[in-house]
Structures are given as structure tokens and as C-alpha cells.
Motif scaffolding. Structure first.
Motif, short mmCIF file in Angstrom:
data_model
loop_
_atom_site.label_atom_id
_atom_site.label_comp_id
_atom_site.label_asym_id
_atom_site.label_seq_id
_atom_site.Cartn_x
_atom_site.Cartn_y
_atom_site.Cartn_z
N PHE A 20 0.86 -1.19 0.00
CA PHE A 20 0.00 0.00 0.00
C PHE A 20 0.89 1.23 0.00
O PHE A 20 1.86 1.32 0.75
CB PHE A 20 -0.89 -0.02 1.24
CG PHE A 20 -1.80 1.15 1.38
CD1 PHE A 20 -3.02 1.18 0.72
CD2 PHE A 20 -1.45 2.24 2.16
CE1 PHE A 20 -3.88 2.27 0.84
CE2 PHE A 20 -2.29 3.34 2.29
CZ PHE A 20 -3.51 3.35 1.63
N PHE B 277 -3.50 6.99 -0.21
CA PHE B 277 -4.91 7.05 -0.60
C PHE B 277 -5.37 8.51 -0.60
O PHE B 277 -4.76 9.38 0.01
CB PHE B 277 -5.79 6.22 0.35
CG PHE B 277 -6.07 6.89 1.67
CD1 PHE B 277 -7.14 7.77 1.83
CD2 PHE B 277 -5.25 6.67 2.77
CE1 PHE B 277 -7.39 8.39 3.04
CE2 PHE B 277 -5.48 7.29 3.99
CZ PHE B 277 -6.56 8.15 4.12
N SER C 86 -7.04 4.31 -3.63
CA SER C 86 -5.77 3.88 -3.03
C SER C 86 -4.78 3.52 -4.13
O SER C 86 -5.14 2.90 -5.13
CB SER C 86 -5.99 2.65 -2.14
OG SER C 86 -6.89 2.93 -1.10
N LEU D 255 -11.84 1.13 3.00
CA LEU D 255 -10.43 0.80 3.10
C LEU D 255 -10.15 0.37 4.53
O LEU D 255 -10.50 1.09 5.48
CB LEU D 255 -9.56 2.01 2.74
CG LEU D 255 -8.06 1.91 3.06
CD1 LEU D 255 -7.41 0.77 2.27
CD2 LEU D 255 -7.35 3.24 2.78
#
Length: 600
Positions: A143, A146, A157, A175
Motif C-alpha cells: 500500500f 490514498f 488507493s 479501506l
């Protein structure tokens, strides 16, 4: 940039993220799970699975599969303090609800028993169920960041494949950051943390070593605290705690480094040599499987989401970080997921407003804060015990003298023995801390306590009893009490059914008794017609839907026979009443209660 649109993006495939995906499939929610790792964990990591977590697994039909792969609590029976695995034993105490004085208490409180279920075994089960029911899973994917669309409130994201460096945009309604102690989602969400400094460093040593001859048949035990007083302890291990992974041939030796040690510099062969010393039998073959280091944390998030972003959440180790004392880590993470899943599910199905999601932080953050304190308080209790036994002392002669004084026929010897006994018995809050595992009393707008005439229940006795003993209640916010029931026509060979088996399954449930069924069934019909939400009604009593075979439900329900106990999909009591007053009919009252709970 490639775009993917989905219901939920879950960052992290550990116990929190994997269980969240698994639970969400009960509500028709699908999504994408990503993990920076290349696979499920290769080491056991968390392992003790308590009653409350097994109840969550039972609700989604996974208890039996998990239990078949777990080590039963009979083999977890003892916790020992000894010089080495084969050396002198200083104390032996019951562990994990096996104390004969408390066994019945654990047995009557839950339809499930605790067991040892390593994270390396549980994760693949949860991920299999999630991916077979609509979730997609991408390993080697991290990740990045976002942002939230101000018009649609959807979350955009950016994720990145760590092998190809390709970036992808994932557009999701929700999320969820379950990405552990170094959570990028928590950082991007700017969650405030309470962090107590001073935690040390620890080393997990995962080995194959057949120790059956040292432990069976009279010493089956999960935890073995090893003092090893005959040699000066290396920097990477002031004290070791051994626990089995597979009885009794696969082990993790947890080594607590000396204070102020910030890095493990010892070679694998040096560490393995110390494991041989801790076992105390040079004939045992030891094969190193894996080494991993971790930091002793005392950290919790002040909130699990950010105002204005109530479709973005963090859970698990991302928001509560602590040492493994009391075995609360993965259990709390899975229960975070269980609490969050039904709320996302109901909002996703347009059965509740977004405001329901605000109750996630309100209910789970106090639990996270409490378990961080409990685990570290237990660690401090261990430190006092180790200090009493001279463990921090670098002089082996002094350490051996302390152990020798335990047997002295002197006033000092008697004083030392009494202090040792008090500290060992005080640690029962870890070995049998049923209260910290089960006494989760929620307070939020997703409950209806307005009809209560008294305060919330509290434990009696000294403060430590709140962590030691389970407090059963149907006060709103409490876990549904367990009671064994039987259908009226059930034969003697048919299994009994728990109140927990009648609740959950993604639905609201209402329990009533003689004189109440007709009225509450009609009330549930009104709720269905006006709100579109199903409330399953069960009547318990003589010749009703189910018989209260041991009369336990009658003692625990907290209302009269024709009253109602309303239970949320997460098996938490939302409301109870003896009589509907104020001029309301039963349907009007139940509709108002349900509308308030769901934010409608």
C-alpha cells in the motif's frame, strides 16, 4: 495507471485482515486483500486461541476445522519455571483454564474451548474461505497512499507490485488497514498513538527438537520459563521462554534480550548453541528453522479512524501493539474484525447508515487500550519475578545462591519462598485471565441501554478480579451469555445447541420465552416491513422452540419469560426489556430500538 474497483480493500493478510475478509463474505461483501509478504507466515507467531475467538470461528462454520489442526488444551496444562527443559523445576502451575478450581467456570461460560492454533495454520484457512467466496488476494503488493473522493466518498488507493514496481489504483467503498505494527494505512490516516517508551528487544528461535522424553507423560505444558543459572547469559538472552508448536518436537524459544540491546549481533550458530544449553540435554538434536526479532511495545491508537473518513479503518496490530503475555494479540485482532464486519456489511446492504461505523472505534478502542495495558502489566510482573530470582545478575554464583536460599531453613529463606509463591500465584492473571478475554462491555450508539434502571455491571472483589473472572450479563453491550439448549423433540443422542448457535450468522436475534413469542414475532415482522432488517425470534422455555435443559438461560437472561433480549449479528446484546411501556406496542418499540441501533 490501471484501475480496479471493488467493495473493500484490505491491506494485510494476517489474522486481522484475513478474518475480516472471511467474516465480510457472510454479508455478500467482496474485495481485494493485498500483502507485502510473499505468502502466509512461515513461523508460528501467535498461537493461543481463546474461547471468544473460537466463538467467532464457530459462527462462520470454521471451529471444527480449526480445532482438528490445533493442539487441545489438555496438552497446554502446565506453565513451569525451571532451570532448563530437563533441569530442576521451581514451580508448576495450571494453565489455560485447566485449574480444577476454575475448570467449570470456563466450561459453563462458552460453547468453545481454547486451544493452541498457530497463526501459520489459521491464516491459510481464513484466506481460503475468503478467496473462495469472492475476495481476491495479491501477494508481493504494498500500500502506498490514498485519497478520498469528496463527491462519492469512495477511497482511491495506490498500491504497488513490489516485483514489477507497477502501480495500480484501487477504488473502493471501504479501506481497512490491517497491516501490522508498521501500518502505512494508520500513518496515512494520521491516527494519534499513545506510545510508552522503554520496550526492549526479543528474539524468536524456531527449531525442530524432539523433547518428548523430557515432557511426557507427566509434564505436558505450553509455557516453560528457563532460568539457566549456571552460565552467564549472552546479550541476546537474559531469559528464555519455550513453547511448543507441535507437541513436543517443534518449538519456539523466545529470548528476551538484555536491557539497552538494540540489535541482535549473535550468529545463528551461537544462538543455536544457547538453545542446546536451555534444553539441558546434549543428546537432543536441534535444527534451526527460522530466526525473527521483535520489539516489546506498549502502544495503542487513540482512535481507529479519522473524523470525516468513516469508511476507512485500522484494526489489529495496526492499532494495538504489545508483548505476547496473556496471548491477547491475534485474539483481539480477530475480534476487531468480527465487530467491524457486520457494520460494513449492513451499511453495504443499505440496512444501516454510515453513522453505524462510528461505533467501531467507540467499542473496540477501549478494548485495545485495555489489552495493551494488561499485556505490559503482566510483563512487569514477570520482571519482578525474574528480579527476585536474580536473573538480571551477571554473576552466576550469585544466581545459584538465590536458588539455594529457596531451600534454606531460615527466616530469609522462608521470606524468599513466600515472595516467590506470591509472584507466581499473582501471574494467574495471565494463565487464567478469563475476564480480560471475555469482559468486553461496549458503550456506543449501536446499543440501546435506555430502558435500564441500574448501572452497567461491574466485577466484585479487588480490581484484579476484573481481568481474572468473567462477568456474565445481558446488559446492553455485553457478550451474549452461553447456555446449552435442546429442541423439544430432540432425542437423547442429538447434540445440544448453544444460545450462540442461535445468534450471529449475519442477523439480529431476539430471545424470549413463554408468553412472549407471538408478540415478538409480530414485532419482528413490523421491523422487517419498515426497515427491511430480519430479526430472528427464538422462544426458550417448556415446550417452546428450545428447552433450557440446565436452567442456565433462566438464570442468565436478566429479564422475565415474556421479555426480550435483542442480540446483534456479532452476538452482543443490543437491548433487553421486561415490559414494553410508555404506550408503545411491541412492534413500535422494537422498530424504534432497531432504527436507533442502525443509525436510521
Amino acid at each position: 495507471m490501471v484501475q480496479i474497483e471493488t467493495d473493500v480493500l484490505i491491506v494485510g493478510a494476517g489474522p486481522a485482515g484475513a478474518s475480516l475478509a472471511c467474516f465480510l463474505t457472510n454479508y455478500g461483501v467482496t474485495g481485494l486483500i493485498i500483502s507485502k509478504a510473499s505468502s502466509t507466515v512461515r513461523t508460528p507467531r501467535s498461537h493461543y486461541t481463546n474461547n471468544a475467538t473460537f466463538e467467532c470461528l464457530r459462527d462462520v462454520g470454521l471451529e471444527e476445522e480449526c480445532r482438528q489442526l490445533a493442539t487441545p488444551k489438555e496438552l497446554l496444562m502446565y506453565s513451569r519455571i525451571c532451570t532448563t527443559m530437563g533441569g530442576e523445576e521451581l514451580s508448576r502451575t495450571y494453565n489455560c483454564g485447566t485449574d480444577p478450581n476454575r475448570y467449570g467456570e470456563f466450561k459453563k461460560a462458552s460453547p468453545c474451548e481454547q486451544a493452541d492454533l498457530p497463526q501459520s495454520v489459521l491464516e491459510p484457512i481464513l484466506l481460503r474461505v475468503a478467496t473462495q467466496n469472492g475476495f481476491h488476494l495479491r501477494w508481493d503488493c504494498q500500500f502506498v497512499s490514498f485519497h478520498q473522493d469528496e463527491t462519492t466518498s469512495k477511497v482511491h488507493s495506490v498500491i504497488q507490485d513490489v516485483l514489477t514496481n507497477q502501480k495500480i489504483t484501487v477504488i473502493s467503498k471501504f479501506l481497512c488497514g490491517a497491516d501490522g505494527a508498521r501500518s502505512v494505512v494508520a500513518r496515512e490516516l494520521q491516527l494519534p498513538f499513545n506510545d510508552t517508551p522503554g520496550g526492549g528487544l526479543a528474539l524468536n528461535v524456531f527449531v525442530d527438537a524432539d523433547l518428548n522424553h523430557l515432557l511426557t507423560p507427566h509434564s505436558p505444558g505450553l509455557i516453560h520459563i528457563l532460568l539457566h543459572p549456571t552460565k552467564s547469559q549472552p546479550d541476546f538472552c537474559s531469559l528464555a521462554i519455550a513453547r511448543f508448536v507441535k507437541p513436543f518436537t517443534q518449538w519456539v524459544f523466545v529470548m528476551l534480550a538484555k536491557p539497552n540491546i538494540t540489535a541482535i549481533t549473535a550468529t545463528p550458530s551461537e544462538i543455536l548453541s544457547h538453545v542446546h544449553d536451555l534444553i539441558g540435554d546434549p543428546s537432543v538434536k536441534v535444527t534451526l528453522k527460522r530466526l525473527s526479532t521483535w520489539k516489546i511495545n506498549e502502544t495503542y491508537a487513540e482512535r481507529y479512524t479519522t473524523p470525516g473518513k468513516n469508511n476507512i479503518f485500522c484494526l489489529g496490530d495496526a492499532v494495538h501493539r504489545h508483548p505476547p503475555f496473556n496471548g491477547l494479540g491475534s485474539n483481539t485482532s480477530i475480534q476487531d474484525a468480527y465487530n467491524l464486519a457486520w457494520k460494513i456489511g449492513f451499511v453495504h446492504q443499505s440496512l444501516a447508515s454510515l453513522s453505524l461505523l462510528d461505533s467501531y472505534t467507540a467499542e473496540r478502542q477501549p478494548i485495545g487500550k485495555a489489552i495493551v495495558k494488561r499485556a505490559n502489566d503482566t510483563g512487569r510482573m514477570h520482571a519482578k519475578l525474574f528480579s527476585l530470582l536474580g536473573v538480571p545478575n551477571p554473576d552466576t554464583a550469585d544466581k545459584l545462591q538465590v536458588l539455594s536460599r529457596l531451600g534454606d531453613d531460615t527466616a530469609q529463606g522462608e521470606e524468599l519462598r513466600l515472595a516467590f509463591q506470591n509472584l507466581v500465584e499473582g501471574l494467574d492473571v495471565e494463565r487464567h485471565g478469563f475476564g480480560i478475554e471475555m469482559n468486553q462491555l461496549y458503550q456506543s450508539d449501536a446499543l440501546y441501554p435506555d430502558d435500564e434502571t441500574g448501572p452497567p455491571p461491574t466485577n466484585t472483589g479487588p480490581p484484579e478480579h476484573a481481568d481474572l473472572y468473567y462477568r456474565e450479563s445481558t446488559y446492553p453491550g455485553s457478550r451474549l451469555p452461553h447456555a446449552w439448549l435442546r429442541a423439544p423433540a430432540a432425542g437423547s443422542k442429538e447434540p445440544m445447541i448453544s444460545t450462540h448457535d442461535l445468534a450471529g450468522k449475519g442477523k439480529f436475534t431476539l430471545f424470549t420465552g413463554i408468553g412472549g413469542k407471538k408478540g415478538w414475532v409480530e414485532a419482528a415482522g413490523m421491523v422487517k416491513g419498515l426497515l427491511g432488517v430480519e430479526v430472528v425470534v427464538h422462544s426458550i422455555g417448556w415446550r417452546e422452540d428450545y428447552r433450557d435443559v440446565f436452567f442456565d438461560w433462566g438464570r442468565k437472561r436478566g429479564v422475565g419469560e415474556r421479555g426480550a433480549v435483542l442480540v446483534r449479528p456479532d452476538r452482543v446484546v443490543a437491548w433487553r426489556c421486561d415490559n414494553v411501556g410508555g404506550g408503545d406496542g411491541w412492534g413500535e418499540k422494537l422498530t424504534r430500538v432497531m432504527a436507533r441501533i442502525l443509525g436510521r
